[in-house]
Scaffold this motif. Structure first.
Motif, PDB file in Angstrom:
ATOM      1  N   LEU A  28      -5.133   7.712  -4.990  1.00 20.06           N
ATOM      2  CA  LEU A  28      -4.327   7.535  -3.788  1.00 20.06           C
ATOM      3  C   LEU A  28      -4.187   8.825  -2.995  1.00 20.06           C
ATOM      4  O   LEU A  28      -3.559   8.821  -1.936  1.00 20.06           O
ATOM      5  CB  LEU A  28      -2.920   7.028  -4.166  1.00 20.06           C
ATOM      6  CG  LEU A  28      -2.824   5.635  -4.768  1.00 20.06           C
ATOM      7  CD1 LEU A  28      -1.401   5.370  -5.255  1.00 20.06           C
ATOM      8  CD2 LEU A  28      -3.236   4.577  -3.763  1.00 20.06           C
TER       9      LEU A  28
ATOM     10  N   ARG B 296       0.846  -1.186   0.000  1.00 23.16           N
ATOM     11  CA  ARG B 296       0.000   0.000   0.000  1.00 23.16           C
ATOM     12  C   ARG B 296       0.887   1.243   0.000  1.00 23.16           C
ATOM     13  O   ARG B 296       1.723   1.407   0.895  1.00 23.16           O
ATOM     14  CB  ARG B 296      -0.932   0.014   1.221  1.00 23.16           C
ATOM     15  CG  ARG B 296      -1.954  -1.091   1.240  1.00 23.16           C
ATOM     16  CD  ARG B 296      -2.850  -0.969   2.466  1.00 23.16           C
ATOM     17  NE  ARG B 296      -3.543   0.321   2.477  1.00 23.16           N
ATOM     18  CZ  ARG B 296      -4.294   0.750   3.491  1.00 23.16           C
ATOM     19  NH1 ARG B 296      -4.422  -0.011   4.581  1.00 23.16           N
ATOM     20  NH2 ARG B 296      -4.886   1.926   3.429  1.00 23.16           N
TER      21      ARG B 296
ATOM     22  N   SER C 295      -1.171   3.321   8.036  1.00 21.95           N
ATOM     23  CA  SER C 295      -0.118   2.529   7.405  1.00 21.95           C
ATOM     24  C   SER C 295       0.486   1.578   8.429  1.00 21.95           C
ATOM     25  O   SER C 295       0.172   1.632   9.621  1.00 21.95           O
ATOM     26  CB  SER C 295       0.969   3.442   6.823  1.00 21.95           C
ATOM     27  OG  SER C 295       1.743   4.009   7.861  1.00 21.95           O
TER      28      SER C 295
ATOM     29  N   ASP D 193       2.043   4.885   0.618  1.00 19.66           N
ATOM     30  CA  ASP D 193       1.775   5.824   1.704  1.00 19.66           C
ATOM     31  C   ASP D 193       2.083   7.246   1.239  1.00 19.66           C
ATOM     32  O   ASP D 193       3.245   7.661   1.206  1.00 19.66           O
ATOM     33  CB  ASP D 193       2.621   5.464   2.922  1.00 19.66           C
ATOM     34  CG  ASP D 193       2.285   6.320   4.141  1.00 19.66           C
ATOM     35  OD1 ASP D 193       1.458   7.240   4.002  1.00 19.66           O
ATOM     36  OD2 ASP D 193       2.850   6.064   5.216  1.00 19.66           O
TER      37      ASP D 193
END
Length: 278
Positions: free
Chosen positions: A156, A70, A240, A72
């Motif tokens: 994102l 993922r 995160s 960040d």
């Protein structure tokens, strides 16, 4: 007329601020360095995310047994390299405003015109703190908004309303004036250009490497209360997997630590200037 009527009125803070601004403005290299550092810091953050777009569009195959990666935006958009650049630029500016007057002898003229040394230091603190706070806010908000606008097309992007984002932007900005005040304290104590800058680099970048790791708690806790660790904690994305390892400080603890560094730096500057000869 009595003596009180003949005595000149004490200079106001606004008068002292104007005088300090004239000194700072007359040395173009000082504020140009801060302005250039701010532009470079934003460019570094934007370039880092722009480079990542290729890897976002074409991610590497996931390794078996590994969770999906993922991206960040906080970690990459408010990068450590740009933050370090602003910290050293602000700290150097703070140090120069103090030791520069001692090395040139201008400090004698300043104290002859204004015997109230506390007033002079207060004006320096307000001016340098305000200018570096503005620079830090420009870098943090400019970087955050720009990189997340770039990431929006990849779905994102984050906004300031997202969890942890406003805190990260404010923490990224707040460390800049704190480092400027630390630089002032070192400049007042050492009164030497090389010694002040080297001490600043040692405090901000070398000491954290000596107080890392999770093996000894007391070493780690010393390290987490250094200036660079506070901004690291405040900019962690709560959504995160990033952490500071064992014995990590809380968000409140990091804010308090940052404030203590600022207050102690101002106190050290005031005491050093008041009790030592010009």
């Amino acid at each position: 007329m009595n003596r009180r009527e003949l005595a000149e009125p004490a200079p106001r803070l606004l008068d002292l601020l104007a005088a300090e601004w004239i000194k700072l403005r007359s040395l173009r290299s000082t504020y140009w360095v801060l302005a250039l550092a701010s532009l470079v810091a934003i460019a570094v953050n934007v370039n880092a995310v722009h480079t990542d777009l290729t890897y976002i569009d074409h991610p590497r195959p996931r390794m078996p047994g590994q969770p999906p990666y993922r991206y960040d935006p906080l970690f990459h958009g408010l990068g450590g390299i740009a933050g370090d650049l602003m910290m050293i630029a602000a700290g150097s500016l703070g140090a120069i405003t103090v030791f520069g007057e001692y090395t040139t002898g201008l400090i004698r003229t300043t104290f002859a015109a204004v015997p109230d040394r506390r007033g002079v230091i207060a004006a320096k603190v307000v001016l340098i703190g305000g200018i570096t706070a503005l620079a830090g806010l420009v870098v943090s908000t400019g970087s955050f908004l720009t990189v997340n606008a770039m990431l929006a097309s990849r779905h994102l992007g984050l906004s300031l309303a997202d969890d942890g984002c406003l805190r990260a932007v404010l923490g990224y900005a707040a460390i800049v004036p704190v480092c400027a005040l630390i630089g002032m304290a070192l400049g007042a104590l050492l009164r030497h250009a090389t010694a002040s800058i080297v001490s600043l680099v040692m405090l901000l970048f070398v000491l954290p490497m000596m107080f890392g790791g999770d093996r000894y708690r007391w070493l780690k806790e010393i390290g987490t209360h250094l200036p660079s660790a506070t901004v690291q904690r405040l900019t962690i994305n709560p959504n995160s997997s990033a952490t500071m390892g064992k014995y990590a400080p809380s968000v409140l603890d990091s804010w308090i630590t940052m404030g203590v560094w600022a207050v102690v730096a101002v106190a050290v500057t005031a005491v050093a200037v008041r009790r030592r000869d010009a």
